[in-house]
Design a protein around this motif. Structure first.
Motif, PDB file in Angstrom:
ATOM      1  N   GLY A 123      -6.731  -8.765  -1.233  1.00 16.32           N
ATOM      2  CA  GLY A 123      -7.266  -9.058  -2.773  1.00 16.32           C
ATOM      3  C   GLY A 123      -7.458  -7.478  -3.023  1.00 16.32           C
ATOM      4  O   GLY A 123      -7.982  -6.680  -2.875  1.00 16.32           O
ATOM      5  N   ASN A 124      -6.865  -7.250  -4.554  1.00 18.37           N
ATOM      6  CA  ASN A 124      -6.873  -6.083  -5.191  1.00 18.37           C
ATOM      7  C   ASN A 124      -8.392  -6.154  -6.047  1.00 18.37           C
ATOM      8  O   ASN A 124      -8.448  -6.996  -7.036  1.00 18.37           O
ATOM      9  N   PRO A 125      -9.184  -5.192  -6.123  1.00 16.35           N
ATOM     10  CA  PRO A 125     -10.086  -5.016  -6.874  1.00 16.35           C
ATOM     11  C   PRO A 125      -9.866  -5.148  -8.419  1.00 16.35           C
ATOM     12  O   PRO A 125     -10.716  -5.605  -8.975  1.00 16.35           O
ATOM     13  N   ARG A 126      -8.992  -4.690  -9.011  1.00 14.32           N
ATOM     14  CA  ARG A 126      -8.594  -4.915 -10.292  1.00 14.32           C
ATOM     15  C   ARG A 126      -8.542  -6.304 -10.589  1.00 14.32           C
ATOM     16  O   ARG A 126      -8.736  -6.667 -11.563  1.00 14.32           O
ATOM     17  N   VAL A 127      -7.872  -7.051  -9.820  1.00 14.87           N
ATOM     18  CA  VAL A 127      -7.482  -8.438  -9.958  1.00 14.87           C
ATOM     19  C   VAL A 127      -8.896  -9.065  -9.760  1.00 14.87           C
ATOM     20  O   VAL A 127      -9.177  -9.926 -10.522  1.00 14.87           O
ATOM     21  N   ILE A 128      -9.787  -8.920  -8.825  1.00 10.76           N
ATOM     22  CA  ILE A 128     -10.803  -9.722  -8.670  1.00 10.76           C
ATOM     23  C   ILE A 128     -11.715  -9.146  -9.910  1.00 10.76           C
ATOM     24  O   ILE A 128     -12.546 -10.219 -10.289  1.00 10.76           O
ATOM     25  N   ARG A 129     -11.646  -7.997 -10.478  1.00  5.21           N
ATOM     26  CA  ARG A 129     -12.578  -7.651 -11.779  1.00  5.21           C
ATOM     27  C   ARG A 129     -11.995  -8.856 -12.988  1.00  5.21           C
ATOM     28  O   ARG A 129     -12.728  -9.021 -13.677  1.00  5.21           O
ATOM     29  N   ASP A 130     -10.690  -9.027 -13.043  1.00  5.75           N
ATOM     30  CA  ASP A 130     -10.232 -10.071 -14.130  1.00  5.75           C
ATOM     31  C   ASP A 130     -10.679 -11.333 -13.745  1.00  5.75           C
ATOM     32  O   ASP A 130     -10.936 -11.866 -14.617  1.00  5.75           O
ATOM     33  N   PHE A 131     -10.937 -11.657 -12.631  1.00  4.49           N
ATOM     34  CA  PHE A 131     -11.517 -13.109 -12.105  1.00  4.49           C
ATOM     35  C   PHE A 131     -12.961 -13.083 -12.772  1.00  4.49           C
ATOM     36  O   PHE A 131     -13.450 -13.836 -13.139  1.00  4.49           O
ATOM     37  N   LEU A 151     -18.125  -5.579  -5.964  1.00  2.02           N
ATOM     38  CA  LEU A 151     -16.944  -4.674  -6.279  1.00  2.02           C
ATOM     39  C   LEU A 151     -17.309  -3.358  -6.594  1.00  2.02           C
ATOM     40  O   LEU A 151     -16.599  -2.437  -6.099  1.00  2.02           O
ATOM     41  N   LEU A 152     -18.731  -3.014  -7.054  1.00  2.00           N
ATOM     42  CA  LEU A 152     -19.082  -1.637  -7.214  1.00  2.00           C
ATOM     43  C   LEU A 152     -19.199  -0.842  -5.875  1.00  2.00           C
ATOM     44  O   LEU A 152     -19.406   0.231  -5.723  1.00  2.00           O
ATOM     45  N   LYS A 153     -19.359  -1.876  -4.890  1.00  2.00           N
ATOM     46  CA  LYS A 153     -19.707  -1.488  -3.438  1.00  2.00           C
ATOM     47  C   LYS A 153     -18.345  -0.995  -2.858  1.00  2.00           C
ATOM     48  O   LYS A 153     -18.520  -0.128  -1.617  1.00  2.00           O
ATOM     49  N   ILE A 154     -17.100  -1.297  -3.244  1.00  5.23           N
ATOM     50  CA  ILE A 154     -15.958  -1.004  -2.817  1.00  5.23           C
ATOM     51  C   ILE A 154     -15.433   0.021  -3.085  1.00  5.23           C
ATOM     52  O   ILE A 154     -15.553   0.572  -4.331  1.00  5.23           O
ATOM     53  N   LYS A 155     -14.885   0.851  -2.230  1.00  3.14           N
ATOM     54  CA  LYS A 155     -14.237   2.112  -2.701  1.00  3.14           C
ATOM     55  C   LYS A 155     -12.980   1.807  -3.291  1.00  3.14           C
ATOM     56  O   LYS A 155     -12.094   1.220  -2.867  1.00  3.14           O
ATOM     57  N   THR A 156     -12.812   2.325  -4.565  1.00  3.90           N
ATOM     58  CA  THR A 156     -11.535   2.279  -5.325  1.00  3.90           C
ATOM     59  C   THR A 156     -11.409   3.484  -5.959  1.00  3.90           C
ATOM     60  O   THR A 156     -12.068   4.600  -6.245  1.00  3.90           O
ATOM     61  N   ASN A 157     -10.153   3.630  -6.609  1.00  2.00           N
ATOM     62  CA  ASN A 157      -9.855   4.722  -7.431  1.00  2.00           C
ATOM     63  C   ASN A 157     -10.745   4.709  -8.629  1.00  2.00           C
ATOM     64  O   ASN A 157     -11.189   3.817  -9.130  1.00  2.00           O
ATOM     65  N   PRO A 158     -11.024   5.869  -9.086  1.00  2.00           N
ATOM     66  CA  PRO A 158     -11.628   6.248 -10.516  1.00  2.00           C
ATOM     67  C   PRO A 158     -11.385   5.532 -11.687  1.00  2.00           C
ATOM     68  O   PRO A 158     -12.465   4.976 -12.235  1.00  2.00           O
ATOM     69  N   SER A 163     -13.120   0.820 -15.079  1.00  4.93           N
ATOM     70  CA  SER A 163     -12.564  -0.538 -15.478  1.00  4.93           C
ATOM     71  C   SER A 163     -13.600  -1.382 -15.079  1.00  4.93           C
ATOM     72  O   SER A 163     -14.237  -2.413 -15.938  1.00  4.93           O
ATOM     73  N   ILE A 164     -14.163  -1.405 -13.971  1.00  8.37           N
ATOM     74  CA  ILE A 164     -15.361  -2.470 -13.427  1.00  8.37           C
ATOM     75  C   ILE A 164     -16.650  -2.162 -14.217  1.00  8.37           C
ATOM     76  O   ILE A 164     -17.198  -3.347 -14.706  1.00  8.37           O
TER      77      ILE A 164
END
Length: 359
Positions: A123-131, A151-158, A163-164
């Motif tokens: 699962g991609n955080p960006r797609v989960i954000r859209d969900f 999502l905010l607990k997951i390490k993602t790019n800035p 965007s989250i």
């Protein structure tokens, strides 16, 4: 393309067709030809992804095409799982929700697929954000909030992290807009939304829309001066952002976004103020006039029992704005504008005629 069954070639074919944005017949033919391939290749995922992307970007003309694309993707995901189609699928779903076109969405199925996507290892955080964003549109705020917090607990790019925070803030602001103006709960939601927008901008200092929505939030909190400063800063950053990407700066973009936001919550006077500004800043953009006409028409109906003169004035202005929009609209116009604008014009004319007859 006849006889070619290499998925990579088909994907490139779809990409090339995107160039023909003003050729509806060519787009229609692309949809027909790709669909023929998909029917004979039920297991294919690569072309299906490209097809959903193509429908989203260039194919919002025919309701049946959109329905068929969604049903096909749903059938595929039921059999093979949500990876990788859910990414493109949720994008189409969000566009349907945003534009309000008349397609029934199976909320239970979207939710089932969304949670299945979250639980997958890929699962991609960006797609989960859209969900999460989708769940918020369905007013399933508690579920959306839980997903945002995780999502905010997951390490993602800035950029993704920003965007989250931004979409999380939009949800909180949207909730606040539906509450009693002086309620404590509303102020708490606004404060949380403010916090999210500030974090979104802190992480990505080119995210000018975070400042725009921060400005809206501050204004709703009664912090007028601070709101004004943030909006001025947003415009400066927008110019810088567009220049860096070698894109044309649209002076009407920010007031349009604010106007549409207020329109969503039936704040017609605020919407009209900002949409008139958008029309002044960017008079050639048909969408500015379309939304302004729609806002004035809705506002006119509110005024009907209070003042017949004001009702007639706003209805007449709405008709004028909508006719300007129709004249300025591109030849190739997607849904819902292609149907909505002429329908609104007809309704305004009918209501004005009824007003004459009643008097």
């Amino acid at each position: 393309m006849e006889g070619i069954e290499d998925p990579e070639i088909l994907v490139r074919y779809l990409s090339s067709e995107k160039k023909y944005a003003n050729d509806k017949e060519r787009i229609k033919n692309a949809i027909i030809r790709i669909w023929a391939y998909l029917q004979s290749h039920p297991e294919d995922k690569v072309v299906r992804q490209a097809y959903l992307s193509f429908i989203t970007e260039k194919g919002f003309f025919n309701l049946e095409d959109i329905k068929v694309a969604l049903e096909d993707a749903e059938k595929w995901m039921k059999q093979f799982g949500p990876i990788p189609l859910f990414d493109n699928y949720i994008t189409v779903i969000l566009k349907i929700k945003k534009t309000g076109i008349n397609i029934k969405i199976d909320t239970d199925l979207v939710t089932q697929l969304g949670y299945s996507y979250i639980n997958s290892a890929e699962g991609n955080p960006r797609v989960i954000r859209d969900f999460a964003k989708y769940l918020a549109t369905e007013k399933r705020f508690d579920e959306a909030q839980k997903i945002y917090e995780n999502l905010l607990k997951i390490k993602t790019n800035p950029e993704t992290k920003s965007s989250i925070y931004f979409t999380y803030g939009q949800m909180l602001l949207g909730q606040a807009m539906t509450m009693e103006p002086s309620s404590i709960e509303r102020m708490e939601k606004l404060k949380k939304a403010e916090e999210k927008f500030r974090k979104a901008f802190k992480i990505n200092n080119l995210h000018y829309m975070a400042l725009v929505f921060l400005s809206i939030t501050l204004k709703e909190e009664g912090k007028e001066e601070d709101a004004k400063k943030k909006l001025e800063k947003a415009e400066k950053i927008a110019r810088k952002f567009k220049k860096a990407r070698q894109e044309k700066f649209s002076a009407g973009e920010i007031p349009y976004k604010i106007g549409v936001f207020y329109l969503e919550f039936d704040r017609y006077e605020d919407a009209i103020y900002w949409l008139e500004m958008a029309c002044n800043e960017e008079p050639e953009n048909f969408a500015n006039w379309w939304r302004l006409g729609y806002a004035k028409k809705k506002y006119a109906l509110l005024l009907k029992e209070q003042s017949r003169e004001e009702y007639k004035r706003f209805l007449s202005e709405a008709l004028s704005d909508l006719e300007i929009s129709w004249k300025k609209a591109p030849k190739l116009l997607q849904l819902p504008a292609s149907e909505d604008i002429p329908n609104l014009i007809a309704e305004c004319k009918k209501q004005l005629q009824s007003n004459i007859e009643e008097n």
